[in-house]
Write an enzyme that holds these catalytic residues in place. Structure first.
Site, PDB file in Angstrom:
ATOM      1  CE  LYS A 184       1.828   1.779  -5.471  1.00  0.00           C
ATOM      2  NZ  LYS A 184       1.456   3.153  -5.102  1.00  0.00           N
ATOM      3  NE  ARG A 202       8.097   4.331  -3.230  1.00  0.00           N
ATOM      4  CZ  ARG A 202       7.866   2.787  -3.281  1.00  0.00           C
ATOM      5  NH1 ARG A 202       6.909   2.203  -4.368  1.00  0.00           N
ATOM      6  NH2 ARG A 202       8.198   1.968  -2.390  1.00  0.00           N
TER       7      ARG A 202
HETATM    8  C1  9MG Z   1       6.107   2.999  -0.212  1.00  0.00           C
HETATM    9  N1  9MG Z   1       5.141   3.449  -1.294  1.00  0.00           N
HETATM   10  C2  9MG Z   1       4.787   2.362  -2.019  1.00  0.00           C
HETATM   11  N2  9MG Z   1       3.810   3.066  -2.769  1.00  0.00           N
HETATM   12  C3  9MG Z   1       4.201   4.177  -2.815  1.00  0.00           C
HETATM   13  C4  9MG Z   1       3.655   5.506  -3.602  1.00  0.00           C
HETATM   14  O1  9MG Z   1       2.743   5.415  -4.459  1.00  0.00           O
HETATM   15  N3  9MG Z   1       4.106   6.720  -3.121  1.00  0.00           N
HETATM   16  C5  9MG Z   1       4.960   6.635  -2.089  1.00  0.00           C
HETATM   17  N4  9MG Z   1       5.218   7.912  -1.747  1.00  0.00           N
HETATM   18  N5  9MG Z   1       5.569   5.631  -1.467  1.00  0.00           N
HETATM   19  C6  9MG Z   1       5.099   4.529  -1.930  1.00  0.00           C
END
Ligand code: 9MG
Length: 279
Positions: A222, A257
């Site tokens: 990010k 994630r």
């Molecule tokens: C779809 N998506 C993109 N970034 C995310 C994040 O930080 N958390 C979750 N739950 N979904 C995300």
């Protein structure tokens, strides 16, 4: 730290964080371009992430990167459903679908998805009801504003309190609609309407969210990482993402994630080996 999450076909129980591999089925995703718009390529990528050690895959057809616009429901379905069907023929790995649309949730559930990952925390009309009907696990994420403008000028009076009370409110709405508390996980939404300072503060106090349920964290690649490192481009953010993932894991996050599944698994493995020698 152990955690559990109920879904329609059982309960996941784990004493370590799970690695959630990101599979973007979008032409404009923020870190892997359009390379997985082709369903076959998306499936191959997903299977590669399984091979690298992913515990769960998150399939998304709507880019939620800052500045992006929503995708029509029909297009989301057209992109996602063939990929889910193909994956379900080839693997029984837990699947999450990254969507805010009730109809996408319904159809994805029918194709064997286990978790609804909604960056809009089931706020669209009908989403709570569909989530309750499916009995799937849900992830409720905090976002200030909408992707198109959310990074324009994010601001908070009391950041941690506002994120906490938003998530508390969404958990309450879920319970009132018949979603089982044990099926709910929460996410502070790194990069969703937040400056670097906001993201760092939330990361530093991640532990506070554990009282709401298992916590999912997404920091991989990010822009917060790029900004923190003085403008590091997306393809050079992996070490920073791993540091954030390790911090989150140590703070008790249940699900990480990430695009970088193998590297994240390696980091968690080494952490665990060291932990085992503490006793
Ligand atoms: C779809 N998506 C993109 N970034 C995310 C994040 O930080 N958390 C979750 N739950 N979904 C995300």
């Amino acid at each position: 730290m152990s955690w559990s999450l109920r879904h329609s076909r059982g309960v996941w129980v784990s004493d370590r964080p799970w690695v959630m591999g990101i599979v973007n089925v979008t032409p404009d995703s923020f870190s892997d371009g359009g390379s997985f718009l082709d369903p076959e390529a998306a499936v191959e990528h997903a299977l590669q992430l399984v091979h690298e050690g992913a515990d769960i895959l998150d399939l998304g057809a709507e880019s939620t990167r800052p500045g992006s616009s929503p995708v029509p429901v029909e297009e989301e379905l057209r992109r996602l459903i063939p990929v889910i069907k193909a994956l379900r023929r080839r693997t029984d790995i837990p699947l999450s679908v990254d969507t805010s649309q009730p109809e996408v949730m319904r159809q994805a559930a029918a194709e064997g998805v286990n978790l609804l990952n909604d960056v809009r925390a089931l706020m669209l009309p009908g989403a709570l009801e569909v989530a309750a009907e499916t009995g799937l696990a849900v992830c409720l994420m905090h976002m200030q504003g909408q992707p198109l403008h959310m990074q324009s000028n994010p601001g908070y009076g009391n950041l941690r309190q506002e994120v906490m009370s938003f998530l508390q409110g969404r958990v309450k709405a879920c319970l009132e609609t018949g979603i089982d508390q044990r099926s709910i996980c929460v996410d502070p939404g790194f990069g969703f309407g937040k400056t670097l300072q906001h993201n760092l503060e939330l990361m530093a106090h991640l532990h506070d969210l554990l009282e709401l349920g298992p916590v999912l964290v997404g920091a991989s690649r990010k822009s917060m990482l790029g900004v923190a490192l003085g403008g590091r481009p997306v393809h050079e953010r992996m070490p920073a993402g791993l540091a954030a993932a390790l911090w989150a894991a140590k703070e008790g996050a249940a699900i990480l994630r990430t695009h970088d599944v193998q590297a994240t698994c390696d980091v968690l493995r080494i952490w665990r080996l060291i932990e085992e020698h503490k006793a």
